[in-house]
Scaffold this active site. Structure first.
Site, short mmCIF file in Angstrom:
data_model
loop_
_atom_site.label_atom_id
_atom_site.label_comp_id
_atom_site.label_asym_id
_atom_site.label_seq_id
_atom_site.Cartn_x
_atom_site.Cartn_y
_atom_site.Cartn_z
N GLY B 480 0.88 -1.27 -0.01
CA GLY B 480 -0.15 -0.07 0.01
C GLY B 480 0.89 1.31 0.11
N LYS B 710 6.68 3.76 12.53
CA LYS B 710 7.58 2.99 12.47
C LYS B 710 7.08 1.59 11.64
CE LYS B 710 7.42 1.43 17.20
NZ LYS B 710 8.22 1.22 18.38
N GLU B 714 7.05 -7.26 8.80
CA GLU B 714 8.00 -8.47 9.01
C GLU B 714 7.53 -9.05 10.65
OE1 GLU B 714 11.70 -8.37 6.96
OE2 GLU B 714 11.19 -6.39 7.49
#
Lengths: 160, 772
Positions: B480, B710, B714
């Protein structure tokens, strides 16, 4: 040696199409390479990922393993035929509104399979959605958002 | 208007749901040729000869290209070492390695040509496992002197090969763990886990369209790193960077597998050879033979006091990198560095090794080597807690790094509240699912360095009507970015987000960006975009200040316009005031440049990515089959600029990790990959995902990115498999760290436990009988 040719007449997204093809040509190749309908995606080549899903006479078909000549006299629907001009089909709108896509590569097949599901079963339960959609793989979303999108699509389709 | 914290429709959604979104395989150029690759059937062999005559005579075949045809170029590439030939040169090093390429007028002719090529091989002994590669006198996968590629600052001290070890990384702190382990009052736990070879299986296989026109090169490719690809192509073909144009349309999934150069050099070599555009689209089966995740063996030894305080830890990890190094050495050291986990470990030793074998090259993969480690240290956390009679959460809380505490002295302090993440993961109602028999819940928590210096540039062009175009080279891989980065710009300029359009990356047009990787784009490319928009605002203030005869600092910017007291000016009016006509534009520039320093990774991590998840499973006692019942993951993102996209990243990453935990494994037999297709290699499907799958977003505005953001994407992958393995342990009592946790492995392990329990009961009965 010249490859044998045969005539193919079908309807694609409501339009009559007449082509001369080789018997070995796959539906996905005819759609993508001859008709320029590249929305149908090629991925696994072995009928398990569902990225190439189109509807033939309203039923889901993996166009990557479906011989084009089998479409003789039949009606083929692809992702390009779903929206009404600039107005999205309720299923497409639900995928937009509920994050039913990320990279987008599985999305055309996902939406076409959803179309067949809702045509068959306008009010599917979550287990029914998961069972019907087993032939479609998404590597990005984790499926949760797609199930939500399909539930909303069912509601919207029922309303319209 | 900007949708910050609420979300706006994805800007790519319309194209993607209508089939209009273009990927590389959808592109066509006039006169374009197709290519097919002839691949090695052997894991390791000499190439004795190649017969191409029959292939050349196939109708439609334009060229049959072998390594001998790659003249006048440097035919090697690789992110860490230039060890990978464009086509095999005299020797093949894994089953599936490209040996010959056939170019033809269409894919069928190319395929027919490829089938007509005859290659004469002399098979050689191959090293297929980690133990075989490390054995004394092992066959060497590479014997040549390795050439460092020089792409990474943090890989500046690449030494090269010792046996089959291509790179090693070591980290020491405090005293030698072995000395601490020997102390009284310290209990030592040792666990070894193995993480299998798994494949990214992005739905879009690798695809590249190369157009060589007399030294002007245009490449359309499915990559996460257009600028690294450009760099490597320039080096291989001796071209100025300005003559290499890499354009990236939509990418159909990447997950790290499309980082750095893959099939681009071959596509370019073929286009150069044939003097025509060449499209090279791999099949899914070929993608399996192009890249995979580094498999790993992780040995964790930890010394704890009886109260659960960790006093020392030694982690030894071997990453199996396959036949070519790709970016494996960087995975080895970047993941190796954080092998201690999110815990305070006063005495530590890390030994990380990257090892060549005759298997598919291992590359970057979502989590970058960290999921392998988390499996080791978090499964051990559960086991340690049980042995010490402590609650595992209490044991974790005791050792978790606090916000502001440092993982290592010279690196950035931890910018996350790990205890809060843990509590959020553990929270919610688990009783309902855990009341059932044969169920268990596992938790895992992780810390990942975003590490190493990074560079991103961005340009914002404010048009004469007050709308803006964003030029940045973050690749839309599904995350996105083409929605979030315009949101950041629209917020800074205070104009509606639909007035900001972001273009696709094109190295000839969009400014430099190091990579779409490491969960970095919203934060770091986002900062560059924000700064570029702020630069535009400064210029607008100056224009208004000059027009009104006041100091620019007195001009305020709000709601897409400029103001001072009663006076106002729209952006469009400001542009007109500057150029005296209805035209012109204001160009703003912004950059993010990472901080370099003398620390283990040579650069301060811009932020720490965390993962925390809780997973409940049921294990069928008869078959060993695992069903995931409920999952809850924590996305500690500082600030969720687009919460729905955050959830999408987090959920997708978690489910991907479930696949690694439970089913996925590239299986080799006699040196050949035997399940390299999506029938035999099972990835998670609709039926494998629990109905209760939840992402909790933690927003403490503690990130360095725009609005305190931030990275995400992952974290959940780093903890997914570890949480599943822990849950299986809770459900069955067996500690199994040898992924994937197939029904058979679990069933066998459960039988072992049962046998022991039966034995113990029998012994107790006997003892009781004797006693009475």
């Amino acid at each position: 040696m010249k490859a044998p040719r045969l005539e193919l007449h079908m309807r694609v997204n409501g339009r009559a199409v007449a082509l001369e093809i080789e018997p070995r040509e796959l539906l996905i190749d005819v759609l993508r390479n001859r008709l320029g309908l590249t929305g149908t995606k090629k991925s696994c080549d072995v009928e398990v990922c569902g990225a190439c899903t189109v509807l033939v006479d309203g039923k889901t078909v993996s166009s990557c393993t479906y011989l084009a000549f089998e479409c003789e006299g039949r009606d083929v629907q692809t992702i390009e035929g779903l929206a009404d001009g600039e107005t999205l089909h309720p299923i497409q709108q639900a995928f937009v509104d509920h994050q039913g896509l990320q990279c987008g590569f599985c999305t055309p097949g996902m939406i076409m399979a959803t179309k067949a599901l809702l045509d068959e079963n306008p009010d599917p339960s979550v287990p029914e959605i998961k069972a019907y959609m087993r032939g479609n793989i998404c590597r990005c979303t984790g499926y949760h958002a797609i199930v939500t999108s399909i539930q909303h699509a069912a509601r919207e389709t029922a309303r319209s | 208007m900007h949708g910050i914290g609420e979300g706006v429709p994805r800007k790519d959604a319309w194209e993607k749901v209508t089939g209009q979104a273009e990927y590389v395989s959808d592109l066509a150029l006039p006169g374009m040729l197709s290519a097919r690759i002839v691949r090695s059937p052997y894991a390791h062999a000499w190439i004795r000869g190649i017969k191409t005559d029959a292939a050349r005579s196939v109708a439609g075949v334009v060229a049959v290209v072998t390594a001998d045809d790659l003249v006048g170029i440097d035919p090697f590439y690789g992110a860490a070492f230039k060890d990978q030939p464009i086509l095999a040169m005299g020797r093949v090093r894994y089953e599936g390695e490209p040996v010959v390429a056939v170019v033809a007028s269409d894919e069928w002719a190319a395929e027919a040509g490829a089938q007509a090529v005859e290659v004469d091989y002399e098979p050689l002994p191959a090293v297929l496992s980690l133990d075989a590669a490390l054995a004394p006198g092992a066959v060497l996968v590479h014997e040549e002197q390795l050439r460092p590629a020089g792409h990474f600052h943090d890989l500046s001290d690449l030494a090269g090969r010792q046996g089959n070890i291509v790179h090693d990384f070591h980290f020491r702190r405090g005293q030698e763990p072995d000395a601490i382990f020997a102390r009284p009052g310290v209990t030592v736990f040792e666990d070894t886990v193995t993480y299998p070879m798994v494949h990214h299986a992005a739905l879009e296989p690798y695809a590249c369209l190369a157009d060589w026109q007399g030294g002007e090169l245009t490449v359309h490719t499915s990559t996460q790193t257009p600028f690294t690809v450009r760099q490597e192509l320039a080096e291989i073909f001796s071209l100025a960077l300005s003559r290499v144009r890499v354009v990236v349309p939509y990418v159909g999934g990447a997950f790290g597998g499309k980082c750095y150069t893959k099939i681009e050099p071959l596509a370019v070599a073929l286009s150069r050879h044939c003097g025509a555009p060449v499209q090279l689209c791999l099949s899914s089966a070929e993608a399996f033979r192009t890249a995979r995740k580094p498999s790993a063996r992780v040995r964790v030894r930890t010394g704890v006091r009886s109260d659960g305080t960790i006093v020392a830890r030694h982690v030894e990890v071997h990453y199996v990198l396959g036949a070519y190094a790709d970016v494996g050495p960087r995975v080895t050291q970047k993941a190796g560095y954080v092998a201690l986990g999110p815990y305070r470990v006063p005495n530590a030793r890390i030994d990380a090794y990257g090892v060549y074998t005759n298997t598919v090259p291992a590359v970057a993969f979502r989590g970058y080597g960290v999921p392998q480690l988390v499996l080791g240290y978090e499964l051990q956390t559960e086991r340690m807690a049980d042995a010490l009679g402590l609650d595992p959460q209490e044991l974790r809380r005791r050792n978790l790094l606090r916000p502001g505490e440092r993982y290592s002295p010279d690196d950035a302090p931890v910018d996350a509240n790990l205890k809060q993440d843990l509590e959020q993961a553990a929270g919610a109602d688990w009783a309902a699912v855990l009341d059932e028999p044969h169920t268990g819940r596992g938790i895992a928590i992780s810390l990942k360095s975003t590490g190493a210096p990074f560079v991103s540039h961005a340009v914002v062009r404010l048009r004469a009507d007050g709308s803006a175009t964003l030029l940045a080279s973050t690749v839309e891989i599904g995350q996105g970015a083409r929605t979030v980065l315009p949101q950041i710009v629209s917020t800074a300029l205070d104009i509606p987000v639909d007035q900001v359009r972001m273009l696709e990356p094109d190295t000839a047009v969009t400014p430099y960006d190091q990579a779409t990787s490491s969960s970095r784009s919203t934060t770091l490319s986002g900062l560059a975009c924000q700064r570029a928009a702020n630069d535009v605002k400064e210029q607008l203030r100056e224009i208004a200040g000059r027009a009104w005869g006041i100091d620019p600092t007195q001009v305020t910017v709000a709601a897409g316009g400029l103001a001072h007291g009663e006076r106002t000016m729209t952006y469009a009016e400001a542009v007109r005031a500057k150029f005296g006509m209805n035209g012109g534009e204001i160009v703003g520039k912004g950059s993010y440049v990472g901080e370099v320093g003398d620390m283990p990774l040579k650069g301060i991590t811009p932020f720490w990515e965390t993962g925390a998840a809780s997973v409940a499973v049921r294990v069928d006692p008869e078959t060993g089959e695992v069903t995931v019942l409920k999952a809850r993951s924590v996305a500690d993102v500082g600030k969720a600029i687009h919460p729905d996209l955050v959830r999408g990243q987090d959920e997708g990453g978690l489910v991907m990790g479930f696949g690694h935990a439970l089913y996925e494994e590239m299986a080799y037999a006699d040196g050949q990959l035997v399940n390299g297709n999506l029938i035999d290699y099972r990835v998670p499907g609709f039926g494998d995902v629990p109905d209760s799958l939840e992402t909790v977003i933690v927003e403490n505005q503690d990130g360095p990115g725009p609005m305190g953001a931030k990275g995400v994407g992952e974290g959940s992958t780093t903890v997914a498999a570890a949480a599943i393995a822990a849950a299986v342990y809770r459900a069955t009592g067996v500690v199994l760290g040898d992924l994937p946790l197939t029904p058979e492995k679990i069933w066998r392990a459960m039988l072992g436990v049962k046998a022991r329990e039966t034995l113990r009961e029998a012994v107790q009965e006997e003892v009781g009988r004797i006693g009475s």
